[in-house]
Design a protein around this motif. Structure first.
Motif, PDB file in Angstrom:
ATOM      1  N   GLN A   1      44.020  54.794  31.823  1.00  0.00           N
ATOM      2  CA  GLN A   1      42.967  55.549  32.453  1.00  0.00           C
ATOM      3  C   GLN A   1      41.476  54.990  32.057  1.00  0.00           C
ATOM      4  O   GLN A   1      40.707  54.675  32.571  1.00  0.00           O
ATOM      5  N   PHE A   2      41.438  55.125  30.569  1.00  0.00           N
ATOM      6  CA  PHE A   2      40.152  54.766  29.950  1.00  0.00           C
ATOM      7  C   PHE A   2      39.906  53.385  30.019  1.00  0.00           C
ATOM      8  O   PHE A   2      38.611  52.691  30.222  1.00  0.00           O
ATOM      9  N   SER A   3      40.998  52.573  30.181  1.00  0.00           N
ATOM     10  CA  SER A   3      40.692  50.822  30.240  1.00  0.00           C
ATOM     11  C   SER A   3      40.271  50.711  31.721  1.00  0.00           C
ATOM     12  O   SER A   3      39.375  49.875  31.709  1.00  0.00           O
ATOM     13  N   ASP A   4      40.818  51.383  32.557  1.00  0.00           N
ATOM     14  CA  ASP A   4      40.587  51.120  33.960  1.00  0.00           C
ATOM     15  C   ASP A   4      38.942  51.685  34.293  1.00  0.00           C
ATOM     16  O   ASP A   4      38.185  51.066  34.916  1.00  0.00           O
ATOM     17  N   ASP A   5      38.579  52.930  33.860  1.00  0.00           N
ATOM     18  CA  ASP A   5      37.510  53.461  34.044  1.00  0.00           C
ATOM     19  C   ASP A   5      36.444  52.648  33.289  1.00  0.00           C
ATOM     20  O   ASP A   5      35.142  52.412  33.923  1.00  0.00           O
ATOM     21  N   PHE A   6      36.605  51.897  32.115  1.00  0.00           N
ATOM     22  CA  PHE A   6      35.611  51.139  31.465  1.00  0.00           C
ATOM     23  C   PHE A   6      35.390  49.939  32.261  1.00  0.00           C
ATOM     24  O   PHE A   6      34.053  49.342  32.030  1.00  0.00           O
ATOM     25  N   ALA A   7      36.379  49.325  32.779  1.00  0.00           N
ATOM     26  CA  ALA A   7      35.921  48.228  33.544  1.00  0.00           C
ATOM     27  C   ALA A   7      35.159  48.384  34.740  1.00  0.00           C
ATOM     28  O   ALA A   7      34.462  47.678  34.815  1.00  0.00           O
ATOM     29  N   ARG A   8      35.278  49.615  35.286  1.00  0.00           N
ATOM     30  CA  ARG A   8      34.541  50.125  36.551  1.00  0.00           C
ATOM     31  C   ARG A   8      33.123  50.254  36.081  1.00  0.00           C
ATOM     32  O   ARG A   8      32.031  49.828  36.698  1.00  0.00           O
ATOM     33  N   GLN A   9      32.802  50.652  34.798  1.00  0.00           N
ATOM     34  CA  GLN A   9      31.573  51.039  34.081  1.00  0.00           C
ATOM     35  C   GLN A   9      30.886  49.618  34.011  1.00  0.00           C
ATOM     36  O   GLN A   9      29.569  49.508  34.096  1.00  0.00           O
ATOM     37  N   ILE A  10      31.680  48.728  33.579  1.00  0.00           N
ATOM     38  CA  ILE A  10      31.244  47.353  33.181  1.00  0.00           C
ATOM     39  C   ILE A  10      30.536  46.530  34.371  1.00  0.00           C
ATOM     40  O   ILE A  10      29.551  45.925  34.485  1.00  0.00           O
ATOM     41  N   ALA A  11      31.432  46.723  35.524  1.00  0.00           N
ATOM     42  CA  ALA A  11      30.801  46.021  36.786  1.00  0.00           C
ATOM     43  C   ALA A  11      29.567  46.754  37.209  1.00  0.00           C
ATOM     44  O   ALA A  11      28.778  45.893  37.632  1.00  0.00           O
ATOM     45  N   THR A  12      29.434  47.985  37.151  1.00  0.00           N
ATOM     46  CA  THR A  12      28.515  48.701  37.437  1.00  0.00           C
ATOM     47  C   THR A  12      27.063  48.314  36.657  1.00  0.00           C
ATOM     48  O   THR A  12      25.885  47.969  37.079  1.00  0.00           O
ATOM     49  N   GLU A  13      27.318  48.345  35.145  1.00  0.00           N
ATOM     50  CA  GLU A  13      26.161  48.000  34.300  1.00  0.00           C
ATOM     51  C   GLU A  13      25.623  46.625  34.487  1.00  0.00           C
ATOM     52  O   GLU A  13      24.347  46.137  34.246  1.00  0.00           O
ATOM     53  N   THR A  14      26.852  45.755  34.525  1.00  0.00           N
ATOM     54  CA  THR A  14      26.386  44.272  34.387  1.00  0.00           C
ATOM     55  C   THR A  14      25.976  43.694  35.837  1.00  0.00           C
ATOM     56  O   THR A  14      25.219  42.555  35.858  1.00  0.00           O
ATOM     57  N   GLY A  15      26.453  44.200  36.678  1.00  0.00           N
ATOM     58  CA  GLY A  15      26.343  43.608  38.149  1.00  0.00           C
ATOM     59  C   GLY A  15      27.445  42.567  38.376  1.00  0.00           C
ATOM     60  O   GLY A  15      27.280  41.631  39.217  1.00  0.00           O
ATOM     61  N   CYS A  16      28.136  42.390  37.577  1.00  0.00           N
ATOM     62  CA  CYS A  16      29.025  41.048  37.513  1.00  0.00           C
ATOM     63  C   CYS A  16      30.709  41.571  37.677  1.00  0.00           C
ATOM     64  O   CYS A  16      31.102  41.916  36.435  1.00  0.00           O
ATOM     65  N   PRO A  17      30.888  41.764  38.738  1.00  0.00           N
ATOM     66  CA  PRO A  17      32.425  42.139  38.902  1.00  0.00           C
ATOM     67  C   PRO A  17      33.328  41.102  38.349  1.00  0.00           C
ATOM     68  O   PRO A  17      33.096  40.123  38.183  1.00  0.00           O
ATOM     69  N   ARG A  18      34.552  41.789  38.281  1.00  0.00           N
ATOM     70  CA  ARG A  18      35.802  40.731  37.878  1.00  0.00           C
ATOM     71  C   ARG A  18      35.932  39.746  38.595  1.00  0.00           C
ATOM     72  O   ARG A  18      35.743  39.766  39.893  1.00  0.00           O
ATOM     73  N   LEU A  19      36.267  38.508  38.322  1.00  0.00           N
ATOM     74  CA  LEU A  19      36.261  37.323  39.224  1.00  0.00           C
ATOM     75  C   LEU A  19      37.547  37.388  39.836  1.00  0.00           C
ATOM     76  O   LEU A  19      38.604  37.439  39.164  1.00  0.00           O
ATOM     77  N   GLY A  20      37.582  37.455  41.113  1.00  0.00           N
ATOM     78  CA  GLY A  20      38.641  37.597  42.021  1.00  0.00           C
ATOM     79  C   GLY A  20      38.926  36.439  42.806  1.00  0.00           C
ATOM     80  O   GLY A  20      38.231  35.302  42.720  1.00  0.00           O
ATOM     81  N   PRO A  21      40.110  36.241  43.422  1.00  0.00           N
ATOM     82  CA  PRO A  21      40.982  37.426  43.646  1.00  0.00           C
ATOM     83  C   PRO A  21      41.798  37.531  42.474  1.00  0.00           C
ATOM     84  O   PRO A  21      42.294  36.511  41.682  1.00  0.00           O
ATOM     85  N   GLN A  22      42.410  38.808  41.993  1.00  0.00           N
ATOM     86  CA  GLN A  22      43.694  38.835  41.047  1.00  0.00           C
ATOM     87  C   GLN A  22      44.767  38.156  41.403  1.00  0.00           C
ATOM     88  O   GLN A  22      45.109  37.968  42.473  1.00  0.00           O
ATOM     89  N   ASN A  23      45.388  37.949  40.401  1.00  0.00           N
ATOM     90  CA  ASN A  23      46.583  37.198  40.250  1.00  0.00           C
ATOM     91  C   ASN A  23      47.526  38.257  40.883  1.00  0.00           C
ATOM     92  O   ASN A  23      47.726  39.204  40.386  1.00  0.00           O
ATOM     93  N   PRO A  24      48.169  38.179  42.297  1.00  0.00           N
ATOM     94  CA  PRO A  24      49.156  39.157  42.665  1.00  0.00           C
ATOM     95  C   PRO A  24      50.428  39.488  42.017  1.00  0.00           C
ATOM     96  O   PRO A  24      50.826  40.557  42.202  1.00  0.00           O
ATOM     97  N   ALA A  25      50.697  38.426  41.146  1.00  0.00           N
ATOM     98  CA  ALA A  25      51.786  38.910  40.103  1.00  0.00           C
ATOM     99  C   ALA A  25      51.542  39.654  39.045  1.00  0.00           C
ATOM    100  O   ALA A  25      52.271  39.900  38.037  1.00  0.00           O
ATOM    101  N   GLY A  26      50.172  39.860  38.882  1.00  0.00           N
ATOM    102  CA  GLY A  26      49.487  40.625  37.614  1.00  0.00           C
ATOM    103  C   GLY A  26      49.685  39.613  36.305  1.00  0.00           C
ATOM    104  O   GLY A  26      49.622  38.597  36.357  1.00  0.00           O
ATOM    105  N   PRO A  27      49.405  40.430  35.034  1.00  0.00           N
ATOM    106  CA  PRO A  27      49.231  39.664  33.933  1.00  0.00           C
ATOM    107  C   PRO A  27      50.622  38.885  33.609  1.00  0.00           C
ATOM    108  O   PRO A  27      51.647  39.127  34.427  1.00  0.00           O
ATOM    109  N   ALA A  28      50.293  37.811  33.043  1.00  0.00           N
ATOM    110  CA  ALA A  28      51.481  36.882  32.978  1.00  0.00           C
ATOM    111  C   ALA A  28      52.850  37.432  32.153  1.00  0.00           C
ATOM    112  O   ALA A  28      53.903  36.895  32.503  1.00  0.00           O
TER     113      ALA A  28
END
Length: 347
Positions: free
Chosen positions: A134-161
């Motif tokens: 939960q806190f990792s997901d929440d922190f990622a959302r905060q980063i996107a809001t504060e930096t204005g730079c969202p995660r580079l998409g699209p995410q790998n549909p298979a998830g992490p390696a």
């Protein structure tokens, strides 16, 4: 379907017929006063344009001349994406790999005959890991809001390696043993992650909130490390000789699944930074030379290799050969370097 899921064990067969795990000392007696979910605040991210989002030494593609030549903005952006990846990896690891195993243990469906206190402590691990996700997901959302730079998409549909690597590992097991790979991978990941997290909180180049978030995670994982070392001590004697011969040679693959770089994700990020396919191939291959990756994995896994040696896993010739082929044998862990017997983590 739900009844089947309820009854399904990680290790097949009646647990009562297997040797009982009795050697267990709980490290969770003070969990209510130590667990981050009980006592740590929500970490709030503040953007720092002059700072680093992730240690470049741990993401060597940004140190490659072809990447560095594109300027500080590109390097900073790639390090931000690497921080997103770290947070996403944590969330997926907890939700997909650790929580399901800890839940099975807590409900007596691991397939192992474990002490009651061990099952009770598994509930606390479920709570810890849900909070980490939960806190990792929440922190990622905060980063996107504060930096204005969202995660580079699209995410790998298979998830992490590790997700696809774990599926491959499962298919290498005899059908009757499928399920034990999740127990094995939880042991591997939970005993390795505490070492991975140890350096980031001390890196003053990183934003304070990043270091605090990782420190919260690391303190909890110190207790989990000790717990899953105990799980291994229960698991290996409980396996039959034929089961050990089937599972043992696959342990290096489980270690690789957790520790090897996510090359596909790095390539996706480099493409987003404007590199060509040929440039990406060059950067990835030169940033992570195969021999260096092999050595780094062996060094990171040295203590875990000791744990498998300790329970007798490497007494099987095929298992020993598999560890040797992976370069995991003969690398001293920190306790051996210091000339002392390894001690359990007590955090």
């Amino acid at each position: 379907m739900y009844l089947h899921a309820f009854k399904e064990q990680l290790l097949g067969g009646p647990a009562e017929a297997r040797p009982h795990g009795r050697d267990y000392t709980s490290r969770f007696a003070r969990w209510d006063s130590l667990a981050s979910v009980r006592r740590k605040p929500r970490r709030e991210f503040e953007a720092d344009p002059a700072g680093l989002y992730f240690p470049p030494e741990l993401y060597p593609v940004v140190l490659h001349p072809l990447v560095a030549a594109r300027g500080e903005a590109v390097v900073s952006g790639l390090l931000l994406q690497r921080l997103y990846d770290y947070l996403d990896f944590t969330t997926e690891l907890e939700n997909l790999a650790v929580i399901p195993v800890a839940t099975k243990i807590s409900r007596g469906r691991s397939g192992l005959a474990l002490p009651e206190q061990m099952r009770a402590d598994a509930h606390k691990i479920v709570t810890d890991e849900a909070w980490h996700a939960q806190f990792s997901d929440d922190f990622a959302r905060q980063i996107a809001t504060e930096t204005g730079c969202p995660r580079l998409g699209p995410q790998n549909p298979a998830g992490p390696a590790f997700v696809t690597r774990l599926d491959e590992l499962r298919h290498r097991l005899p059908h009757g043993l499928r399920g034990v790979e999740s127990l094995l991978f939880a042991i591997v990941s939970e005993t390795l992650i505490s070492g991975i997290l140890s350096d980031l909180p001390r890196d003053d180049r990183l934003p304070t909130a990043v270091r605090e978030l990782v420190r919260d995670h690391a303190e909890d994982e110190g207790r989990h490390h000790v717990y899953f070392r105990s799980v291994l001590k229960c698991l290996w004697p409980a396996l039959t000789p034929s089961e050990r011969r089937a599972v043992g040679p696959l342990v290096p693959a489980a270690i690789h699944a957790f520790l090897a770089p996510d090359y596909e994700r790095a390539a996706h990020q480099l493409a987003g930074a404007g590199l060509s396919r040929d440039e990406i191939d060059q950067v990835v291959s030169e940033a992570w030379p195969a021999d260096q990756v092999r050595r780094s994995i062996a060094e990171a896994a040295a203590q875990l290799t000791y744990y498998f040696t300790e329970v007798g896993a490497l007494g099987d010739s095929r298992t020993l050969s598999s560890f040797e082929e992976a370069g995991l044998v003969g690398i001293p862990h920190e306790a051996e370097k210091a000339g002392r017997v390894p001690r359990e983590v007590t955090a």
